[in-house]
Design a protein around this motif. Sequence first.
Motif, PDB file in Angstrom:
ATOM      1  N   VAL A 184       0.854  -1.197   0.000  1.00 17.57           N
ATOM      2  CA  VAL A 184       0.000   0.000   0.000  1.00 17.57           C
ATOM      3  C   VAL A 184       0.892   1.250   0.000  1.00 17.57           C
ATOM      4  CG1 VAL A 184      -1.611   1.373   1.391  1.00 17.57           C
ATOM      5  CG2 VAL A 184      -2.056  -1.063   1.021  1.00 17.57           C
ATOM      6  N   ALA A 185       1.963   1.214   0.767  1.00 16.41           N
ATOM      7  CA  ALA A 185       2.894   2.352   0.784  1.00 16.41           C
ATOM      8  C   ALA A 185       3.499   2.565  -0.598  1.00 16.41           C
ATOM      9  CB  ALA A 185       3.986   2.129   1.826  1.00 16.41           C
ATOM     10  N   VAL A 186       3.814   1.495  -1.306  1.00 15.05           N
ATOM     11  CA  VAL A 186       4.338   1.599  -2.668  1.00 15.05           C
ATOM     12  C   VAL A 186       3.277   2.233  -3.571  1.00 15.05           C
ATOM     13  CG1 VAL A 186       4.997   0.242  -4.711  1.00 15.05           C
ATOM     14  CG2 VAL A 186       5.979  -0.295  -2.464  1.00 15.05           C
ATOM     15  N   MET A 187       2.042   1.806  -3.435  1.00 15.13           N
ATOM     16  CA  MET A 187       0.941   2.350  -4.252  1.00 15.13           C
ATOM     17  C   MET A 187       0.718   3.827  -3.959  1.00 15.13           C
ATOM     18  SD  MET A 187      -0.599  -0.003  -6.224  1.00 15.13           S
ATOM     19  CE  MET A 187      -2.299   0.478  -6.412  1.00 15.13           C
ATOM     20  N   ASN A 188       0.885   4.217  -2.723  1.00 15.68           N
ATOM     21  CA  ASN A 188       0.629   5.606  -2.354  1.00 15.68           C
ATOM     22  C   ASN A 188       1.739   6.548  -2.773  1.00 15.68           C
ATOM     23  OD1 ASN A 188      -1.958   5.414  -1.270  1.00 15.68           O
ATOM     24  ND2 ASN A 188      -1.170   4.655   0.685  1.00 15.68           N
TER      25      ASN A 188
END
Length: 192
Positions: A184-188
């Motif tokens: 999720v951090a990568v996506m954000n």
Amino acid sequence: MNFLAHLWLADRTGTSLSGSVLGDVVRGADLSAYPDDVALGIRLHRRVDAATDRHPIMQAARGGFAQGERRYAGIVLDLAADHALANAWGDFHDRPLSDFATRCGVSLADDGEWFERGGGRRPSAAGFAELLQSYGTDYGIERAIRRTSTRLRDPQGLVDAGRGWMEASQILMPQLRELLDALVAVMNTREA
């Protein structure tokens, strides 16, 4: 991560559901033929794939495969992660998996032209929803391994490596939240 996890990530981060799947369909870096949100979803899919392969949890799990099977371990682990996610779905989403799968199937079918443009087939809403739900079953994962193997030069290599999918899923299950939070951090980080 396979389709279910990619779609969960896109849903969680408000990015394109279709783009999150098209990352496995579209080849090349020129995404100018796609709407901006779909192109971003494709780039984020690729970023998630790279981050997944580099993540220490996945690297450790890859080490559990025999030397000759490691080249296929990434595919098996992606499916094993989807199995783990499907079976712990209530811990990760407030709607039932069947509702999520149906919504994703409809969204992908509505964007069918982008799949055809990318060289793939137009998804069937019901068929794709069924596929996503099947990841929660042993049969569904085994069928996905067999179907994926037919697209490879050495199909038996994936079939052999795939025999360890259930053990891999059990290894990933207790670490799934940590892995998904990292993705999720990568996506954000949207400069994809």
